[in-house]
Design a protein around this motif. Sequence first.
Motif, PDB file in Angstrom:
ATOM      1  N   GLU A 278       0.828  -1.207   0.000  1.00 23.27           N
ATOM      2  CA  GLU A 278       0.000   0.000   0.000  1.00 23.27           C
ATOM      3  C   GLU A 278       0.865   1.262   0.000  1.00 23.27           C
ATOM      4  O   GLU A 278       0.497   2.275  -0.591  1.00 23.27           O
ATOM      5  CB  GLU A 278      -0.898  -0.009   1.239  1.00 23.27           C
ATOM      6  CG  GLU A 278      -1.964   1.070   1.242  1.00 23.27           C
ATOM      7  CD  GLU A 278      -2.936   0.918   2.402  1.00 23.27           C
ATOM      8  OE1 GLU A 278      -3.507   1.934   2.828  1.00 23.27           O
ATOM      9  OE2 GLU A 278      -3.111  -0.236   2.878  1.00 23.27           O
ATOM     10  N   LEU A 279       2.031   1.189   0.638  1.00 29.35           N
ATOM     11  CA  LEU A 279       2.930   2.334   0.688  1.00 29.35           C
ATOM     12  C   LEU A 279       3.866   2.406  -0.512  1.00 29.35           C
ATOM     13  O   LEU A 279       4.591   3.395  -0.670  1.00 29.35           O
ATOM     14  CB  LEU A 279       3.775   2.291   1.969  1.00 29.35           C
ATOM     15  CG  LEU A 279       3.060   2.611   3.288  1.00 29.35           C
ATOM     16  CD1 LEU A 279       4.032   2.462   4.450  1.00 29.35           C
ATOM     17  CD2 LEU A 279       2.493   4.019   3.264  1.00 29.35           C
ATOM     18  N   ALA A 280       3.882   1.369  -1.341  1.00 32.87           N
ATOM     19  CA  ALA A 280       4.846   1.303  -2.451  1.00 32.87           C
ATOM     20  C   ALA A 280       4.763   2.515  -3.378  1.00 32.87           C
ATOM     21  O   ALA A 280       5.802   3.069  -3.773  1.00 32.87           O
ATOM     22  CB  ALA A 280       4.652   0.005  -3.232  1.00 32.87           C
ATOM     23  N   PRO A 281       3.551   2.968  -3.772  1.00 30.01           N
ATOM     24  CA  PRO A 281       3.511   4.148  -4.669  1.00 30.01           C
ATOM     25  C   PRO A 281       4.142   5.390  -4.043  1.00 30.01           C
ATOM     26  O   PRO A 281       4.837   6.156  -4.723  1.00 30.01           O
ATOM     27  CB  PRO A 281       2.013   4.339  -4.944  1.00 30.01           C
ATOM     28  CG  PRO A 281       1.415   2.981  -4.704  1.00 30.01           C
ATOM     29  CD  PRO A 281       2.202   2.402  -3.579  1.00 30.01           C
ATOM     30  N   GLU A 282       3.866   5.621  -2.757  1.00 30.73           N
ATOM     31  CA  GLU A 282       4.438   6.792  -2.093  1.00 30.73           C
ATOM     32  C   GLU A 282       5.954   6.662  -1.992  1.00 30.73           C
ATOM     33  O   GLU A 282       6.682   7.656  -2.160  1.00 30.73           O
ATOM     34  CB  GLU A 282       3.829   6.952  -0.694  1.00 30.73           C
ATOM     35  CG  GLU A 282       2.336   7.204  -0.688  1.00 30.73           C
ATOM     36  CD  GLU A 282       1.998   8.518  -1.396  1.00 30.73           C
ATOM     37  OE1 GLU A 282       2.770   9.484  -1.231  1.00 30.73           O
ATOM     38  OE2 GLU A 282       0.993   8.560  -2.125  1.00 30.73           O
ATOM     39  N   MET A 283       6.435   5.445  -1.702  1.00 32.43           N
ATOM     40  CA  MET A 283       7.876   5.228  -1.628  1.00 32.43           C
ATOM     41  C   MET A 283       8.534   5.495  -2.986  1.00 32.43           C
ATOM     42  O   MET A 283       9.635   6.047  -3.062  1.00 32.43           O
ATOM     43  CB  MET A 283       8.169   3.789  -1.182  1.00 32.43           C
ATOM     44  CG  MET A 283       7.830   3.504   0.270  1.00 32.43           C
ATOM     45  SD  MET A 283       8.936   4.377   1.388  1.00 32.43           S
ATOM     46  CE  MET A 283       8.469   3.628   2.955  1.00 32.43           C
ATOM     47  N   LYS A 284       7.832   5.143  -4.054  1.00 30.49           N
ATOM     48  CA  LYS A 284       8.376   5.363  -5.390  1.00 30.49           C
ATOM     49  C   LYS A 284       8.464   6.857  -5.699  1.00 30.49           C
ATOM     50  O   LYS A 284       9.445   7.330  -6.304  1.00 30.49           O
ATOM     51  CB  LYS A 284       7.503   4.653  -6.425  1.00 30.49           C
ATOM     52  CG  LYS A 284       8.072   4.702  -7.829  1.00 30.49           C
ATOM     53  CD  LYS A 284       7.209   3.908  -8.798  1.00 30.49           C
ATOM     54  CE  LYS A 284       7.797   3.974 -10.201  1.00 30.49           C
ATOM     55  NZ  LYS A 284       6.964   3.208 -11.179  1.00 30.49           N
ATOM     56  N   LYS A 285       7.449   7.596  -5.265  1.00 30.30           N
ATOM     57  CA  LYS A 285       7.476   9.045  -5.475  1.00 30.30           C
ATOM     58  C   LYS A 285       8.646   9.675  -4.732  1.00 30.30           C
ATOM     59  O   LYS A 285       9.321  10.572  -5.239  1.00 30.30           O
ATOM     60  CB  LYS A 285       6.153   9.660  -5.011  1.00 30.30           C
ATOM     61  CG  LYS A 285       4.956   9.286  -5.860  1.00 30.30           C
ATOM     62  CD  LYS A 285       3.681   9.929  -5.313  1.00 30.30           C
ATOM     63  CE  LYS A 285       2.469   9.521  -6.139  1.00 30.30           C
ATOM     64  NZ  LYS A 285       1.219  10.131  -5.587  1.00 30.30           N
ATOM     65  N   ILE A 286       8.883   9.208  -3.510  1.00 32.96           N
ATOM     66  CA  ILE A 286       9.998   9.747  -2.724  1.00 32.96           C
ATOM     67  C   ILE A 286      11.324   9.437  -3.401  1.00 32.96           C
ATOM     68  O   ILE A 286      12.228  10.276  -3.474  1.00 32.96           O
ATOM     69  CB  ILE A 286       9.955   9.182  -1.287  1.00 32.96           C
ATOM     70  CG1 ILE A 286       8.734   9.717  -0.541  1.00 32.96           C
ATOM     71  CG2 ILE A 286      11.236   9.510  -0.532  1.00 32.96           C
ATOM     72  CD1 ILE A 286       8.542   9.135   0.838  1.00 32.96           C
ATOM     73  N   SER A 287      11.452   8.226  -3.910  1.00 31.55           N
ATOM     74  CA  SER A 287      12.691   7.835  -4.580  1.00 31.55           C
ATOM     75  C   SER A 287      12.944   8.689  -5.808  1.00 31.55           C
ATOM     76  O   SER A 287      14.095   9.050  -6.111  1.00 31.55           O
ATOM     77  CB  SER A 287      12.633   6.351  -4.968  1.00 31.55           C
ATOM     78  OG  SER A 287      12.503   5.528  -3.833  1.00 31.55           O
ATOM     79  N   GLU A 288      11.862   9.020  -6.548  1.00 30.13           N
ATOM     80  CA  GLU A 288      12.037   9.841  -7.743  1.00 30.13           C
ATOM     81  C   GLU A 288      12.402  11.281  -7.383  1.00 30.13           C
ATOM     82  O   GLU A 288      13.185  11.931  -8.076  1.00 30.13           O
ATOM     83  CB  GLU A 288      10.761   9.812  -8.579  1.00 30.13           C
ATOM     84  CG  GLU A 288      10.473   8.446  -9.198  1.00 30.13           C
ATOM     85  CD  GLU A 288       9.132   8.423  -9.923  1.00 30.13           C
ATOM     86  OE1 GLU A 288       8.385   9.427  -9.788  1.00 30.13           O
ATOM     87  OE2 GLU A 288       8.828   7.415 -10.593  1.00 30.13           O
ATOM     88  N   LYS A 289      11.827  11.771  -6.288  1.00 30.48           N
ATOM     89  CA  LYS A 289      12.080  13.157  -5.892  1.00 30.48           C
ATOM     90  C   LYS A 289      13.502  13.335  -5.374  1.00 30.48           C
ATOM     91  O   LYS A 289      14.148  14.350  -5.654  1.00 30.48           O
ATOM     92  CB  LYS A 289      11.072  13.581  -4.832  1.00 30.48           C
ATOM     93  CG  LYS A 289      11.249  15.029  -4.401  1.00 30.48           C
ATOM     94  CD  LYS A 289      10.155  15.462  -3.441  1.00 30.48           C
ATOM     95  CE  LYS A 289      10.338  16.932  -3.056  1.00 30.48           C
ATOM     96  NZ  LYS A 289       9.284  17.398  -2.146  1.00 30.48           N
ATOM     97  N   TYR A 290      13.957  12.343  -4.607  1.00 30.94           N
ATOM     98  CA  TYR A 290      15.308  12.428  -4.029  1.00 30.94           C
ATOM     99  C   TYR A 290      16.223  11.423  -4.727  1.00 30.94           C
ATOM    100  O   TYR A 290      16.867  10.583  -4.093  1.00 30.94           O
ATOM    101  CB  TYR A 290      15.262  12.150  -2.525  1.00 30.94           C
ATOM    102  CG  TYR A 290      14.424  13.142  -1.752  1.00 30.94           C
ATOM    103  CD1 TYR A 290      14.950  14.370  -1.356  1.00 30.94           C
ATOM    104  CD2 TYR A 290      13.099  12.857  -1.447  1.00 30.94           C
ATOM    105  CE1 TYR A 290      14.186  15.289  -0.659  1.00 30.94           C
ATOM    106  CE2 TYR A 290      12.322  13.765  -0.747  1.00 30.94           C
ATOM    107  CZ  TYR A 290      12.863  14.979  -0.348  1.00 30.94           C
ATOM    108  OH  TYR A 290      12.101  15.882   0.331  1.00 30.94           O
ATOM    109  N   LYS A 291      16.273  11.540  -6.032  1.00 28.51           N
ATOM    110  CA  LYS A 291      17.029  10.567  -6.828  1.00 28.51           C
ATOM    111  C   LYS A 291      18.512  10.641  -6.513  1.00 28.51           C
ATOM    112  O   LYS A 291      19.199   9.626  -6.453  1.00 28.51           O
ATOM    113  CB  LYS A 291      16.767  10.823  -8.297  1.00 28.51           C
ATOM    114  CG  LYS A 291      17.321   9.745  -9.223  1.00 28.51           C
ATOM    115  CD  LYS A 291      16.929  10.029 -10.663  1.00 28.51           C
ATOM    116  CE  LYS A 291      15.413  10.017 -10.821  1.00 28.51           C
ATOM    117  NZ  LYS A 291      14.998  10.214 -12.237  1.00 28.51           N
TER     118      LYS A 291
END
Length: 816
Positions: free
Chosen positions: A576-589
């Motif tokens: 359930e948290l995977a999409p949010e984690m992906k957004k964070i990873s993209e933002k702080y690449k």
Amino acid sequence: MDRRTYTFLLLSAAFFFLYMSIRAQVVPPENVEENAVAEVADEDQPSDGDLDSTSQSDSSPGELSPEANDDETAIASTEGSDQWFTIGSMDPASKHQLLITLRNRGGAIERIEVTKRDSEGALAYRRVDTQTGYLGYFAGTAASKVDGVRVNVVGPGTPAAMAKSDQGNTGIKVGDIIVAVGPTAIQTPADLRDSLSKTEPGDTVTVEVLRETGPDQSPTNLVFKANLSQHPLDLVRLARDGGADQIDGNISRLSCLMTLAQVGGKRIPSGERYLKPLGEPSNQFWTASVNTADDGRQTIELETTIGSAAMGEIGGEPVRLKRSFTVSPSTYIVDMDFEVANLGSQPQDLAYRLEGANGITLEGWWYSTKISPNFSGAAARDIVYRTTADGHQLISGATLLKDERSEPEDPFHGIFASDSSDSQKDLKYIGVDAQYFAVSYLPEADESSLSGFSRAEAMIVANESAVEKHKEKAVNVSFYLNSENVRVAPGEAFKQSVRMYAGPKEPELLASHGLGDFVYYGWFSMFSSILSGLLHVLHSVVGNYALAIILLTVIVRGAMFPLSRNAAVNAQKMQELAPEMKKISEKYKDDMEGRLKAQQALQKRVGFNPLAGCLPMFLQLPIFMGLYRALSVDIELRQKPFWSPTGWASNLAAPDQFMYWGDNMIDFIAGRGTGWLGPYLNILPIVVVILFITQQKLFMPPATDEQTAMTQKMMTFMTLFMGLFFFRVPAGLCLYFIASSLWGIGERLLVKKTLPSGKHFNLDDDGDVVDALSVKKKPDGKQSLAERLVNQMQQKQPEPVPTRPNKRKRPPNRKK
């Protein structure tokens, strides 16, 4: 002719006729067998105790060599015929638990078989490396005048001793020549072994023998019918009888040899096993007699004399050595007594050397893993001892082999010496330790220490240069003890007694003899003890250890069900948290510190603990290691079958050994000790790997990016690679893995239906990811461990301070 010459000739003739008359009475005449049934031994003396180098002939069952006192000018009993003797029995009615075969050449033990019966009358401990039928141990030698194998010993209670002939005879006898087994003609001992290779315990075979009935009569042809039994465990055996598990380099030497260690000021030199003038102890002939007491105890008494010719070379006078072995019903203890008598006219300082047992069963050394308290590990055979100063110690056989290769001039590993302290010489026990069995010297029943010994050293019984690489753990090992030097008056003797334990490593039994440290579970001993005890309780209920292991798995996994459900819920939260984690990873690449802080903040805000799902895994690790070590140590699991004691997976403490492929595969794959997989195709490890991969495919979420996909591929690859390492694990452990995997699959399918259907978290409607810059530090200013690690990793190195150039002027060139 003057009187001196006449007197010399007269005395020489008298001495010659006296010598011939004494020799005719004492030395047995050569037994010329017209009927080729019994031949006198005519063989070269073995060198360095290596019986493999001896070309043996048949031996006569007549009298032994001359008595010691009849000729004190040489070593008495050095010429004669080989004879074998037994004490103990395989007969269940005798209640003996050991059958010991001894040889008069060397006066020591050649073989010890464990003959204890279980409650159903079957052998409690049998050989696990063969499923063929057992006829008996004959110490057979090829007959010289007819084709056949001469029987030199027949153990009481063995199938050979109980065989019946059509003429009403009972038992094959010493001196018989076996000429056929069933339809197979017998010429050599190898033929005799091969003739039984297709048999099974319980089969009936016919054995054709030639038996001498009288000195002037032709041998009688007898045909016996024998009911084959299982092979009793040959706890001590010659290296040449080791079967497929034997390795090149190991020497066949009798166990518990005895010789003089010191005569006056002459000691056995460092690095040597015996005094050269006295010769190899395995070549010394001893007279022997066997006595049976009313209570069933059996004793063999052995005696030999070292005469003045040999003793004179080392400054001594004749000495008589005596020793005895006694076995009693219902025990694994062998009582040994030693005596050294001074036959000279002057006092002598004397000491004897007693070697330990060797040739202990290898017990599948190529797959078994013995646990060691040392970081160097253990071999299939190790030396163990306990002293007051050192406590319980283990000297690995591989270490002894390495020491001899590095220092061949001094091949022995010192334990204590004559100048050691009293606490170092306070020896409680010393012996050879194998996977499930041990042979150890103990003090007498009323003593706490093995007193009276001044030196102890461990050694290998092998040619170190012939032991191949990756087979070092199967090297043959032993030890020796030197008695203290005792001044013995003329006609006097000094005596000493030692007990020997030769039996299984049953914890309670070992503890009763002070040998409890022989059983070692390692770091997970608490889990091993608990699981082993529970396993025994379950076995007492269901009567099968395979079912008991499956039930144990169900109990353990059932008790962990709440944790497993929490892990499944935790996995659902992670998805359930995977999409949010992906957004964070993209933002702080490109900002690892910011990405970590944002992820931690998100997990903290929604109340998610990523480590909660790992708890079942961490709890299963000690259970897995505990069960693995229980299967590797607990003798109760040895030779316990999956289903049939003679079929597939007949030993849960070993690989299932579905099919032998050693002859069709390269040594790198199927070699014993040298191959990755071993000489057998095992089915259960393959099933384990298939189930592991199935679990991954069924329950691993789909990869959302390239990194996750690569991680999943690596996990699959590691599972396959793990199957290579687990290919030789015990079948019982594979059953645990299979049962646990099946339980896990069923559990996840069940838990999936009970998981909450709604969302676990109330995320922001706008879907904005957490800003790492807005995450405030803790009030106390401290950072978490993860934050400190990230900061340490991203900390910039200080730029190097530029150094000022060296402005020192060069000295001017001086012109001449």
